[in-house]
Scaffold this active site. Structure first.
Site, PDB file in Angstrom:
ATOM      1  N   ARG A  15      -4.952 -40.979 -30.623  1.00 14.81           N
ATOM      2  CA  ARG A  15      -5.633 -40.493 -31.825  1.00 14.81           C
ATOM      3  C   ARG A  15      -6.899 -41.301 -32.084  1.00 14.81           C
ATOM      4  NH1 ARG A  15      -7.682 -42.288 -36.643  1.00 14.81           N
ATOM      5  NH2 ARG A  15      -5.895 -43.695 -36.842  1.00 14.81           N
ATOM      6  N   ASP A  16      -6.746 -42.515 -32.534  1.00 19.27           N
ATOM      7  CA  ASP A  16      -7.896 -43.341 -32.900  1.00 19.27           C
ATOM      8  C   ASP A  16      -8.743 -43.679 -31.682  1.00 19.27           C
ATOM      9  OD1 ASP A  16      -9.577 -44.744 -34.516  1.00 19.27           O
ATOM     10  OD2 ASP A  16      -8.234 -46.403 -34.912  1.00 19.27           O
ATOM     11  N   HIS A 207      -4.765 -53.610 -38.477  1.00 20.83           N
ATOM     12  CA  HIS A 207      -5.460 -52.681 -37.582  1.00 20.83           C
ATOM     13  C   HIS A 207      -6.867 -53.238 -37.355  1.00 20.83           C
ATOM     14  CE1 HIS A 207      -6.216 -48.319 -36.327  1.00 20.83           C
ATOM     15  NE2 HIS A 207      -7.448 -48.809 -36.385  1.00 20.83           N
ATOM     16  N   HIS A 209     -10.414 -53.855 -35.225  1.00 20.42           N
ATOM     17  CA  HIS A 209     -11.353 -53.390 -34.210  1.00 20.42           C
ATOM     18  C   HIS A 209     -12.066 -54.610 -33.622  1.00 20.42           C
ATOM     19  CE1 HIS A 209     -11.609 -48.851 -34.804  1.00 20.42           C
ATOM     20  NE2 HIS A 209     -10.602 -49.258 -35.546  1.00 20.42           N
ATOM     21  N   CYS A 240     -15.052 -45.476 -34.922  1.00 22.02           N
ATOM     22  CA  CYS A 240     -14.938 -44.602 -36.093  1.00 22.02           C
ATOM     23  C   CYS A 240     -16.184 -43.737 -36.199  1.00 22.02           C
ATOM     24  CB  CYS A 240     -14.764 -45.437 -37.364  1.00 22.02           C
ATOM     25  SG  CYS A 240     -14.723 -44.436 -38.882  1.00 22.02           S
ATOM     26  N   ASN A 249     -10.718 -50.245 -30.790  1.00 22.26           N
ATOM     27  CA  ASN A 249      -9.622 -51.017 -31.340  1.00 22.26           C
ATOM     28  C   ASN A 249      -9.321 -52.212 -30.458  1.00 22.26           C
ATOM     29  OD1 ASN A 249      -8.129 -49.018 -33.486  1.00 22.26           O
ATOM     30  ND2 ASN A 249      -9.081 -47.884 -31.810  1.00 22.26           N
TER      31      ASN A 249
END
Length: 299
Positions: A15-16, A207, A209, A240, A249
């Site tokens: 996903r991310d 979370h 990055h 993002c 990430n």
């Protein structure tokens, strides 16, 4: 240091990690990748996001991906949803967990969700109420906790106001995001010093990055505060769309390497992880940015 014996890694690559890739990856390749990730020892995979395809075309096949993956009963397969309509699709795909998201920054929230923070709350409450009403766990994401690309530093009380509301609505876990990778260990320390007094640390995830190469250092500092759940993306994929300059990430393969060499158990097979990263690297036709993949590619 009083480091934990075990850490849970939540893989957000499908996903991310993929949402910022411009080249659309075929649906079957995504399914194959998630199926391969399911054999690495991971216990949690965020498989996709049921957002409007106009926002993120890469994830426009969320329903097909959700229905197509082979379910490993030891793994939680999660999906990000923005609203009730997205939730309905996620439930149709039989996702195990629902994730909702918003930002601690008013400007980032407007650009990311096209709503103010106050207007976002009732939308997420409806999703959370509906999901928890059928006993689906809900995870909350709060972005820009350590800095916003538009507003800079966000007041900690503003961050806590958002977090408090999500917990009040009934989320099971809260993921705190360094969306643009600006955090330093000192900033993480100052934030967690207050956060772990306010919330049960077992309900918090971090979370990070790696925009400025600080993600692993920030994980290490988080371990000092008893945080044992971290989001990561295999190979360091990610970014993002609404945070200019934000790179990927923290890489799952780099994170696993560090933790294993610290004697911390993850349950993940590092060799299988690299094979899975290699598969996606071939699909994207470019090297993945993690350190472990740089070593792999040099062999």
């Amino acid at each position: 240091m009083n480091w934990p014996e075990k850490v849970t890694i939540k893989e957000v690559g499908p996903r991310d990690g993929l949402q910022n890739e411009k080249a659309i990856i075929p649906t079957q390749r995504k399914i194959d990748w998630i199926d391969q990730l399911s054999e690495t020892g991971l216990t949690y995979i965020e498989a996709t996001s049921f957002v409007n395809p106009k926002w993120i075309p890469q994830l426009g096949d969320a329903l097909e991906v959700g229905k197509g993956i082979k379910r490993n009963p030891t793994i939680t397969y999660a999906a990000l949803v923005p609203n009730r309509r997205g939730l309905e699709s996620a439930l149709e795909a039989s996702m195990d967990e629902i994730s909702v998201f918003m930002s601690a920054s008013e400007t980032h929230n407007l650009k990311n969700i096209n709503k103010s923070i106050s207007d976002t709350f009732p939308v997420l409450k409806e999703v959370i109420d509906t999901a928890t009403g059928i006993r689906k766990p809900v995870r909350g994401y709060v972005s820009t906790v350590f800095g916003c690309p538009y507003e800079g530093s966000i007041d900690i009380e503003q961050i806590f106001r958002v977090c408090d509301q999500l917990f009040e609505y009934g989320i099971n876990e809260l993921s705190l995001g360094d969306t643009i990778g600006v955090a330093s260990p000192r900033q993480v320390e100052e934030f967690l010093e207050q956060a772990v007094k306010r919330y049960d640390k077992s309900l918090l995830a971090l979370h990070f990055h790696d925009t400025r190469g600080m993600a692993l250092a920030n994980v290490l500092k988080s371990l000092d505060y008893g945080i044992t759940t971290f989001d990561s993306a295999l190979g360091g994929l990610g970014g993002c769309p609404y945070a200019p300059g934000a790179s990927g990430n923290v890489a799952t393969d780099d994170l696993v390497h560090m933790l294993h060499n610290m004697g911390i158990v993850t349950g993940i097979d590092a060799e299988k992880l690299i094979k899975s990263a290699s598969m996606m690297q071939s699909c994207l036709e470019k090297p993945l940015p993690s350190h472990q993949m740089a070593i792999y590619n040099a062999q």
